[in-house]
Write an enzyme that holds these catalytic residues in place. Sequence first.
Site, mmCIF file in Angstrom:
data_model
loop_
_atom_site.group_PDB
_atom_site.id
_atom_site.type_symbol
_atom_site.label_atom_id
_atom_site.label_comp_id
_atom_site.label_asym_id
_atom_site.label_seq_id
_atom_site.Cartn_x
_atom_site.Cartn_y
_atom_site.Cartn_z
ATOM 1 N N LYS A 167 0.817 -1.212 0.000
ATOM 2 C CA LYS A 167 0.000 0.000 0.000
ATOM 3 C C LYS A 167 0.846 1.256 0.000
ATOM 4 O O LYS A 167 0.457 2.252 -0.601
ATOM 5 C CB LYS A 167 -0.988 -0.012 1.176
ATOM 6 C CG LYS A 167 -2.000 -1.128 1.018
ATOM 7 C CD LYS A 167 -3.317 -0.848 1.678
ATOM 8 C CE LYS A 167 -4.309 -1.894 1.193
ATOM 9 N NZ LYS A 167 -5.574 -1.927 1.875
ATOM 10 N N LYS A 215 -7.646 -10.668 -7.594
ATOM 11 C CA LYS A 215 -8.860 -10.816 -6.785
ATOM 12 C C LYS A 215 -9.904 -9.750 -7.158
ATOM 13 O O LYS A 215 -9.540 -8.630 -7.520
ATOM 14 C CB LYS A 215 -8.406 -10.724 -5.316
ATOM 15 C CG LYS A 215 -9.369 -10.165 -4.311
ATOM 16 C CD LYS A 215 -8.753 -10.200 -2.914
ATOM 17 C CE LYS A 215 -9.515 -9.233 -1.997
ATOM 18 N NZ LYS A 215 -9.044 -9.173 -0.630
ATOM 19 N N LYS A 256 -12.936 -4.455 -3.951
ATOM 20 C CA LYS A 256 -13.838 -3.310 -3.911
ATOM 21 C C LYS A 256 -13.129 -2.015 -4.258
ATOM 22 O O LYS A 256 -13.765 -1.017 -4.552
ATOM 23 C CB LYS A 256 -14.595 -3.209 -2.589
ATOM 24 C CG LYS A 256 -13.807 -3.330 -1.305
ATOM 25 C CD LYS A 256 -14.787 -3.235 -0.138
ATOM 26 C CE LYS A 256 -14.305 -3.636 1.219
ATOM 27 N NZ LYS A 256 -13.032 -4.094 1.544
#
Length: 332
Positions: free
Chosen positions: A115, A197, A200
């Site tokens: 991140k 994956k 969202k």
Amino acid sequence: MENVKKTILSGIKPTGNLNIGGYLGAVKNWIKMQDDYNCLYCIADLHSLTIRIDPSVLRKNSIELFALYLACGLDPEKNTIFFQSHVTQHAELAWVLDCYTMFGELSRMTQFKDKSAKNAENINAGLFTYPVLMAADILLYQANLVPVGEDQTQHVEICRDIANRFNGVYGEVFTLPEAYTPKVGARVKSLTNPSAKMSKSDDDDNGTVNLLDPRDVVIRKFRKAVTDSEACVRYAPGKDGINNLMSIYSAVTGKSFEDIEKEFDGKGYGDFKLAVGEAVSDMLAGIQDKYKVYTSDRAQLEAIYRQGADRARYIANKTLTKVYKKVGLIAK
Ligand code: TRP
């Protein structure tokens, strides 16, 4: 015979819409566990503050996610369902645990590294200590099992390390949790990039099917799903797109891969994609109907999440009081 139910805790961040990946991979399994375990599920709203998110979007996502938990079938009487921020003990325990977590071990967290590489302009301290807040979520309730996806198992490991370190100094304060990856449950991939994956936070809206997507949108997204050129519905290594569609279809209909291969023998991908789109839409229709009912009565929704927070707070407070006492803070 052990007659005490094991405790389960898990949570989802309200950083986006719940999609079929989150439903088939997580929430659907939570529903199955509600009778056999003592289950707590939070909306990890504090965790979502590590990224810049518009306050009105966060509010909308949070309430939507809560209503979706219910619409998917999580019974608020059997489970404790709450917003993390409503139980202030999470942030309080996180501070104490921060002082029992080493800079070096947090620096090694792969999610932190990923991140911070992706968001070089906002590597905030919250992103760094994120796993400690997650440890507080888990340890406050003395959870035995933590259902999570593979990307979170390292965070459950560090939670154990922190708990062990604390217990080593102060005695058996915390139950050591284990990551729990249910045997069944699809690992749903993006429809446009089937090696990754379904997320969202995906920028490509066509890759994700949200639980609130209308039927025509769902059918269109499946129609556009990336596949290979073989045009044969068969599960095989390397056929990520078809494998993903087969996993989804199997999770939704309960059919085995073998059944699916027979059903579509001699048919093309177009027929198969349409069938998957229809099966998913049928499943979502039931969830969306319940979602409408829950969101049409805001007062009832509030009553449910307040009750959840009250129950959670009762347990969380016991643990936090013990922790404060152990470390030497003066009792209130
Ligand atoms: N970090 C988890 C995720 O991104 C969400 C989460 C927050 C969580 N607190 C938790 C998961 C506690 C399990 C237990 O998916």
